[in-house]
Write a protein that holds these residues in place. Structure first.
Motif, PDB file in Angstrom:
ATOM      1  N   GLY A  84      19.058 -13.917   0.389  1.00 20.54           N
ATOM      2  CA  GLY A  84      19.299 -12.554  -0.057  1.00 20.54           C
ATOM      3  C   GLY A  84      18.104 -11.697   0.299  1.00 20.54           C
ATOM      4  O   GLY A  84      17.018 -12.210   0.579  1.00 20.54           O
ATOM      5  N   GLY A  85      18.298 -10.429   0.308  1.00 24.57           N
ATOM      6  CA  GLY A  85      17.191  -9.502   0.556  1.00 24.57           C
ATOM      7  C   GLY A  85      16.768  -9.407   2.007  1.00 24.57           C
ATOM      8  O   GLY A  85      15.720  -8.832   2.314  1.00 24.57           O
ATOM      9  N   ALA A  86      17.586  -9.957   2.910  1.00 26.16           N
ATOM     10  CA  ALA A  86      17.183  -9.954   4.326  1.00 26.16           C
ATOM     11  C   ALA A  86      17.057  -8.526   4.859  1.00 26.16           C
ATOM     12  O   ALA A  86      16.114  -8.212   5.590  1.00 26.16           O
ATOM     13  N   GLY A  87      17.996  -7.686   4.483  1.00 26.27           N
ATOM     14  CA  GLY A  87      17.969  -6.316   4.993  1.00 26.27           C
ATOM     15  C   GLY A  87      16.740  -5.566   4.528  1.00 26.27           C
ATOM     16  O   GLY A  87      16.052  -4.905   5.320  1.00 26.27           O
ATOM     17  N   ILE A  88      16.445  -5.709   3.248  1.00 26.22           N
ATOM     18  CA  ILE A  88      15.295  -4.997   2.684  1.00 26.22           C
ATOM     19  C   ILE A  88      13.999  -5.523   3.298  1.00 26.22           C
ATOM     20  O   ILE A  88      13.139  -4.757   3.732  1.00 26.22           O
TER      21      ILE A  88
END
Lengths: 45, 206
Positions: B48-52
């Motif tokens: 999770g959080g790859a985009g951020i």
């Protein structure tokens, strides 16, 4: 922003992987359907 | 001003990766000199959080513009907050899209995300307009090699954030380009599926 994931038990991992596999298969089916659709459109009318 | 292109391999002749947060490489290019720094994306298999995280990484690199296929809501808002412009719907090689950018042949920066959250993780989120295709992979490749560690919950969480449907300003992609992209993605998905299947078999044998 760090992301911490809790460790999974083997059973949880198995379930997770099966869900992932199902999603990937669905995705592949959608892609294949779209490829067929495009290839049909390419054929001369 | 540096330009970042999401890429499938290092170098200027690599193809654009249609994902941003989970692209394989970030090609950071000086458009004036065409000097290219290719950095492997450490977030490609993040749960999770790859985009951020990818967006923060790129913003910290002093990039002014991101050229990619699609961008999700988290990466979009992070890049926007950092003042980084985002142009989506690009395809071809890194060199070609940089040249197109220099020639002002690309579309305008997007005002919103073009795919839903986690679109690069293998759920069925589809970019509007172009049908299947540009999301849909990314996490499976790293899975199955993890030996059971490091995989967390949170799989498949849909985003409640909305994104423009049917109105994303992506330039038209030719049938041949779309077919090539789809076939390439199908191959990648198959590899990921094989890796997952291997891991499932190993776990079931235990």
């Amino acid at each position: 922003m760090p992301f911490f994931a809790p460790p999974l038990s083997p059973d949880q991992e198995l379930e997770f992987l099966k869900n992932q596999a199902g999603m990937l298969k669905q995705e592949m089916e959608l892609i294949e359907a779209r490829v067929k659709d495009l290839e049909n459109k390419k054929a001369p009318a | 001003m540096k330009v970042c292109v999401s890429a499938t391999a290092p170098g200027l002749d690599a193809q654009v990766d249609s994902r941003f947060g989970r692209c394989q490489y970030f090609a950071i290019v000086d458009p004036d000199t065409m000097e290219c720094e290719s950095i492997p994306n450490a977030n490609i298999a993040a749960m999770g959080g790859a985009g951020i995280q990818s967006a923060q990484f790129i913003a910290n690199k002093g990039v002014g513009v991101v050229l990619t296929g699609n961008v999700g809501p988290n990466a979009h808002s992070t890049l926007q907050a950092a003042g980084v412009e985002i142009i989506t719907g690009v395809s071809g090689t890194v060199r070609q899209v940089i040249e197109a950018y220099k020639g002002k042949k690309l579309g305008s920066p997007v005002s919103g995300p073009t795919v839903a959250s986690h679109a690069g993780m293998g759920n069925s989120a589809q970019p509007s307009g172009q049908g299947i295709g540009t999301g849909g992979m990314g996490m499976g490749g790293g899975m199955g090699r993890g030996g059971g560690g490091g995989m967390g919950g949170g799989m498949g969480m849909p985003s409640s954030e909305s994104y423009p449907s049917g109105s994303s300003p992506q330039p038209a992609v030719s049938k041949e380009q779309e077919l090539n992209t789809l076939k390439e993605q199908s191959g990648l998905l198959k590899e990921q599926l094989d890796a997952i299947t291997d891991r499932i078999e190993k776990l079931e044998r235990k």
